[in-house]
Write a protein that holds these residues in place. Structure first.
Motif, PDB file in Angstrom:
ATOM      1  N   TYR A   2       5.024  -3.727  -4.219  1.00 43.61           N
ATOM      2  CA  TYR A   2       4.175  -2.763  -3.522  1.00 43.61           C
ATOM      3  C   TYR A   2       4.988  -1.549  -3.113  1.00 43.61           C
ATOM      4  O   TYR A   2       6.087  -1.674  -2.574  1.00 43.61           O
ATOM      5  N   THR A   4       4.744   1.972  -0.806  1.00 43.46           N
ATOM      6  CA  THR A   4       3.994   2.614   0.270  1.00 43.46           C
ATOM      7  C   THR A   4       4.290   4.095   0.242  1.00 43.46           C
ATOM      8  O   THR A   4       5.441   4.505   0.262  1.00 43.46           O
ATOM      9  N   GLU A  21      -6.552  10.471   2.188  1.00 43.71           N
ATOM     10  CA  GLU A  21      -7.854  10.219   1.570  1.00 43.71           C
ATOM     11  C   GLU A  21      -7.988  10.985   0.265  1.00 43.71           C
ATOM     12  O   GLU A  21      -8.491  10.446  -0.724  1.00 43.71           O
ATOM     13  N   CYS A  24      -5.738   9.240  -2.308  1.00 39.09           N
ATOM     14  CA  CYS A  24      -6.368   7.979  -2.710  1.00 39.09           C
ATOM     15  C   CYS A  24      -7.509   8.255  -3.689  1.00 39.09           C
ATOM     16  O   CYS A  24      -7.596   7.616  -4.746  1.00 39.09           O
ATOM     17  N   VAL A  28      -7.480   6.824  -7.587  1.00 34.85           N
ATOM     18  CA  VAL A  28      -8.461   5.844  -8.071  1.00 34.85           C
ATOM     19  C   VAL A  28      -9.323   6.392  -9.211  1.00 34.85           C
ATOM     20  O   VAL A  28     -10.095   5.638  -9.806  1.00 34.85           O
ATOM     21  N   ARG A  34      -6.918   2.190 -10.144  1.00 34.10           N
ATOM     22  CA  ARG A  34      -8.020   1.913  -9.214  1.00 34.10           C
ATOM     23  C   ARG A  34      -7.858   0.584  -8.461  1.00 34.10           C
ATOM     24  O   ARG A  34      -7.940   0.564  -7.239  1.00 34.10           O
ATOM     25  N   VAL A  37      -4.654   0.500  -5.641  1.00 35.98           N
ATOM     26  CA  VAL A  37      -4.495   1.469  -4.552  1.00 35.98           C
ATOM     27  C   VAL A  37      -5.298   1.048  -3.324  1.00 35.98           C
ATOM     28  O   VAL A  37      -6.450   0.656  -3.435  1.00 35.98           O
ATOM     29  N   SER A  38      -4.677   1.133  -2.145  1.00 40.56           N
ATOM     30  CA  SER A  38      -5.418   0.854  -0.907  1.00 40.56           C
ATOM     31  C   SER A  38      -4.880   1.721   0.233  1.00 40.56           C
ATOM     32  O   SER A  38      -3.699   2.041   0.292  1.00 40.56           O
ATOM     33  N   LEU A  39      -5.790   2.107   1.133  1.00 38.97           N
ATOM     34  CA  LEU A  39      -5.427   2.848   2.341  1.00 38.97           C
ATOM     35  C   LEU A  39      -5.174   1.846   3.463  1.00 38.97           C
ATOM     36  O   LEU A  39      -5.884   0.847   3.575  1.00 38.97           O
ATOM     37  N   HIS A  40      -4.176   2.124   4.274  1.00 44.02           N
ATOM     38  CA  HIS A  40      -3.892   1.263   5.422  1.00 44.02           C
ATOM     39  C   HIS A  40      -4.137   2.029   6.708  1.00 44.02           C
ATOM     40  O   HIS A  40      -3.587   3.114   6.903  1.00 44.02           O
ATOM     41  N   LEU A  56      -0.661   4.907   2.276  1.00 44.29           N
ATOM     42  CA  LEU A  56      -1.348   4.518   1.059  1.00 44.29           C
ATOM     43  C   LEU A  56      -0.433   3.535   0.355  1.00 44.29           C
ATOM     44  O   LEU A  56       0.771   3.786   0.226  1.00 44.29           O
ATOM     45  N   THR A  57      -0.966   2.395  -0.080  1.00 39.97           N
ATOM     46  CA  THR A  57      -0.159   1.385  -0.743  1.00 39.97           C
ATOM     47  C   THR A  57      -0.624   1.224  -2.178  1.00 39.97           C
ATOM     48  O   THR A  57      -1.819   1.219  -2.456  1.00 39.97           O
TER      49      THR A  57
END
Length: 130
Positions: A2, A4, A21, A24, A28, A34, A37-40, A56-57
C-alpha cells in the motif's frame, strides 16, 4: 503493498480535501486503478458531522499498476491548476521510505522510476484480494 499519498497543505488555496477528492476522481477513471484507490478520513472531532480526508491510499503489487499510476499522476500533476502541488508518497509497511513529487519538475518517467524504487523488494507483499 500500500502506498499513501498525502499533499502539502500549503499547495492548494481551498485546502487539501478538495485536492484529495480531485486526485481520487482522476485515478479511479483508470480501470486498472479503480479497485485499488481509497480515501481515508480522520475521525470526526466533537461538533463535526464527518471526518476530513487525510490521505489517499493505493494498493499496488508488481507489474502494470505502477506504470498506470505513474502515468495518471504525471498527467494529473501537469494540469494547470495543480502546478503548485507537492505530493508525498510513502509505504504503509516497512516505514521510512518516502518520495516527494513536485508538479513543477516531475515527469511521468521519473515518477515511474521513483515508484519502482520505492516498491523494490516489496512485491511479495500483495494487497488482500489481488
Amino acid at each position: 503493498m500500500y502506498l499513501t499519498l498525502s499533499a502539502d497543505e500549503n499547495t492548494h488555496e481551498s485546502g487539501v480535501e478538495p485536492l484529495y477528492e480531485d486526485l481520487c476522481d482522476w485515478l479511479v477513471t483508470e480501470p486498472d486503478l479503480r479497485p485499488l484507490v481509497s480515501l481515508h478520513k480522520r475521525t470526526p472531532r466533537q461538533g463535526e458531522l464527518g471526518g476530513l480526508v487525510e490521505a489517499l491510499t493505493i494498493a499496488v503489487g508488481s507489474g502494470g499498476a505502477i506504470t498506470v499510476l505513474a502515468g495518471a499522476l504525471g498527467v494529473w500533476l501537469s494540469r494547470a491548476r495543480n502546478r503548485a502541488v507537492r505530493i508525498e508518497i510513502r509505504q504503509q509497511r516497512g516505514g521510512g521510505r518516502t518520495i516527494v513529487l513536485d508538479a513543477r519538475n516531475t515527469r511521468t518517467d521519473a515518477i515511474e522510476r521513483m515508484l519502482r524504487e520505492l516498491t523494490a523488494g516489496e512485491h511479495s507483499d500483495q494487497p488482500a484480494g489481488s
